[in-house]
Design a protein around this motif. Sequence first.
Motif, PDB file in Angstrom:
ATOM      1  N   LEU A   1       6.490  20.113 -32.717  1.00 16.62           N
ATOM      2  CA  LEU A   1       7.028  21.072 -31.791  1.00 16.62           C
ATOM      3  C   LEU A   1       5.828  21.673 -31.049  1.00 16.62           C
ATOM      4  N   LYS A   2       4.644  21.875 -31.525  1.00 12.70           N
ATOM      5  CA  LYS A   2       3.722  22.758 -31.024  1.00 12.70           C
ATOM      6  C   LYS A   2       2.981  21.405 -29.822  1.00 12.70           C
TER       7      LYS A   2
ATOM      8  N   GLN B   1       4.902  21.273 -26.954  1.00 15.10           N
ATOM      9  CA  GLN B   1       4.950  22.663 -25.970  1.00 15.10           C
ATOM     10  C   GLN B   1       3.517  22.453 -25.371  1.00 15.10           C
TER      11      GLN B   1
ATOM     12  N   SER C   1      16.170  25.860 -29.689  1.00 10.70           N
ATOM     13  CA  SER C   1      15.221  25.726 -28.622  1.00 10.70           C
ATOM     14  C   SER C   1      14.151  26.822 -28.597  1.00 10.70           C
TER      15      SER C   1
ATOM     16  N   GLY D   1      11.496  26.972 -30.344  1.00 13.90           N
ATOM     17  CA  GLY D   1      10.081  26.463 -30.671  1.00 13.90           C
ATOM     18  C   GLY D   1       9.734  26.517 -32.223  1.00 13.90           C
TER      19      GLY D   1
END
Length: 463
Positions: free
Chosen positions: A266-267, A270, A294, A296
């Motif tokens: 996820l990171k 992002q 959503s 994060g």
Amino acid sequence: MKRLVDHVATRSGTDRVFVDDRLELKGGSLIEVVERTRAEHSVFRGSSVGVCFSRGYETALALVALDGFAEQLLIVPPTSKPARVREFIDRTDTEFILGNRENLRTGGLRQYDIRNLCGLNGGLTQKEDDGNAGDRGTVCDTEWILATSGTTGTPKLVAHDLSSLLRTVKTDTKVGHTLRWGLLYDLCRFAGIQVFLQSLVGGSTLIFADHVESIDEQVNLLLSGNCNALSGTPTMWRRLLMSDQFENLSLRIATLGGEIADGQILKALQRTFPEAKISHIYASTEAGVGFSVSDGQPGFPATFLENPPEETEIKVSDEGLLHLRPPQPEQERYVEEGLTLTDGEGWINTGDVVERSGDRFLFQGRESGVINVGGNKVHPEKVENVIQEVEGVAQVVVRAKKSAITGNLVEALVKPSGNVEGEQELRSAVRERCNADLNNYEVPAVCKVVSSLEMNAAGKLVR
């Protein structure tokens, strides 16, 4: 309710609907495909038809043409072995096969090929959109039959109606018209169906990259189609992030599903796509789409139990098993007699284990995938999440290894990233991290450094 072809008919005849590396199909031409299929094969009307193509592009054409026309659609994954196809046909009383795979055991059923039927091998003449798409009348509510992955045994067949498949699809075509979705999933699986339906019903363009094996070729195909919305398993995303060109995509939407979305992936997304809306979606062939997250973070907020974000209710049993209750449970069922999808109250046991940590529930893994180490239960996904955080680890698979003493041991297969200097140093780093973060019985007894890891047709790592 609108059928799929009705959604196409509301678009301009020059809108790009489907694109792959060989062809593109606009709205008017897609309507022509539907009309030819229905006119030249009226025998499909009200029948049970198996769809078995090698490429998602061809499957998509068949689904649009037959929804609302055939009574039942058996959607066969292209990787299914001939004996499995024969079994699916017998279990559903399929009458016709629409496909192009050779050596299928169809039991004497004639196999039709939509590419030849519609002239796609030679290309279609673009048809002007005159507002008249011929006979698009709904003759029946088509039942869509999808196969589960079968990772823990024989695949089950699950029947949906179109409304259950469209339950969480966004229908704002003003937004959808600006999106160009990339398809990495097998279209014959539930996740692929969801991307296909979101693109078609939402008024977007769908770029087929499901048949391309090379990562760089996939990325180049997505770049050439100006892809700005993409969905994949965490395994798919990790492989794409290895491509030097991948960050050149201008993604507005990135979704993950099919596997546990850990904090690291996820990171990474992002960082790579700071302007994109990044969500991980929980769904299954049996229950459909349950919810999306959503914020994060991995897992999902505990508040979802009281206030589910979608129409599907959520609960966790005393054993930590996640259950979902769709708004209309009767819309999904197992095809096989004697198999019950829901309990008496409409709840579906997903088979996924979750554990509460503060104000969130974190996924631990599949109940059926637990490794028994001397009576202790080990979730492979939990161990993988720990190892994935080690610097120099690109991907990891944790699986059981037979042991005469404990029954099973935990084995880790680690694929290093490009900046790793020595295998021994990487193994030492993995063991150090596992010793610090895991129980003794969860720590891998064997850690192997490998050059590649196998991914199945659903985009998941193979244990």
